[in-house]
Design a protein around this motif. Sequence first.
Motif, short mmCIF file in Angstrom:
data_model
loop_
_atom_site.label_atom_id
_atom_site.label_comp_id
_atom_site.label_asym_id
_atom_site.label_seq_id
_atom_site.Cartn_x
_atom_site.Cartn_y
_atom_site.Cartn_z
N PRO A 77 12.45 43.09 20.09
CA PRO A 77 13.07 41.95 20.78
C PRO A 77 13.56 40.90 19.78
O PRO A 77 12.87 40.55 18.83
N GLY A 78 14.77 40.43 20.01
CA GLY A 78 15.40 39.46 19.11
C GLY A 78 16.14 40.11 17.97
O GLY A 78 16.87 39.44 17.24
N ARG A 79 15.94 41.40 17.76
CA ARG A 79 16.58 42.15 16.66
C ARG A 79 16.60 41.38 15.35
O ARG A 79 17.65 41.05 14.80
N PRO A 80 15.40 41.04 14.81
CA PRO A 80 15.37 40.25 13.57
C PRO A 80 15.93 41.01 12.38
O PRO A 80 15.80 42.23 12.29
N VAL A 81 16.57 40.28 11.50
CA VAL A 81 17.12 40.87 10.28
C VAL A 81 15.97 41.11 9.30
O VAL A 81 14.98 40.38 9.31
N THR A 82 16.10 42.13 8.50
CA THR A 82 15.09 42.43 7.48
C THR A 82 15.68 42.16 6.10
O THR A 82 16.89 42.04 5.93
#
Length: 196
Positions: free
Chosen positions: A128-133
């Motif tokens: 959820p939120g598709r965080p960047v790595t």
Amino acid sequence: MVEAILFASPEPVTVAELERRMPHGCDPAEALAYLRRRYEGRGVRVVRVGDGHAFRTAPDLGHLMAREVVETRKLSRAAIETLAIIAYHQPATRAEIEEIRGVAVSRGTIDQLIEMEWIRFGRRRMTPGRPVTFVVTEAFLDHFGLESARDLPGLKELRSAGLLDNRPLPGAMGRGPDADDPDGDEAPGQTELFED
């Protein structure tokens, strides 16, 4: 004489100054016109600067005069910790870095590491939120003489090099040295941070 005065002077020289410095009867204005024609198309030119005249590098060769200086910048403790977390846990999200460090990660710290080209954006997590790595770059590996991130030193190597304290790790307090680890130098759950 005009050429010699202009060459030796750190500041632009006016026609009036040239007249005062040269023998009586000389025409510095005519000499300047001659020098302008003579130096046209060469590496240096006689140019007018305000009321004075001076030798200056030809505009098309100005890039040769740009001096590149290698500036060594020390990384802040926050940047070093952030870089280490990304290197050992990549791909790592900002939330994971903050969880490990225990404090918020400043945007400037991440920006500095990206600007140095030691880290880059990785794939977005499918959560959820598709965080960047973030992951380390080849420039990081090259700077530290590593072939891949797997060549980073492990816990034992860091301790033997004096980069880590020999104190017990958090969570290992109250356990005897042979509780689960006969060497007494690794707490459970910590080895995966530093080993393959």
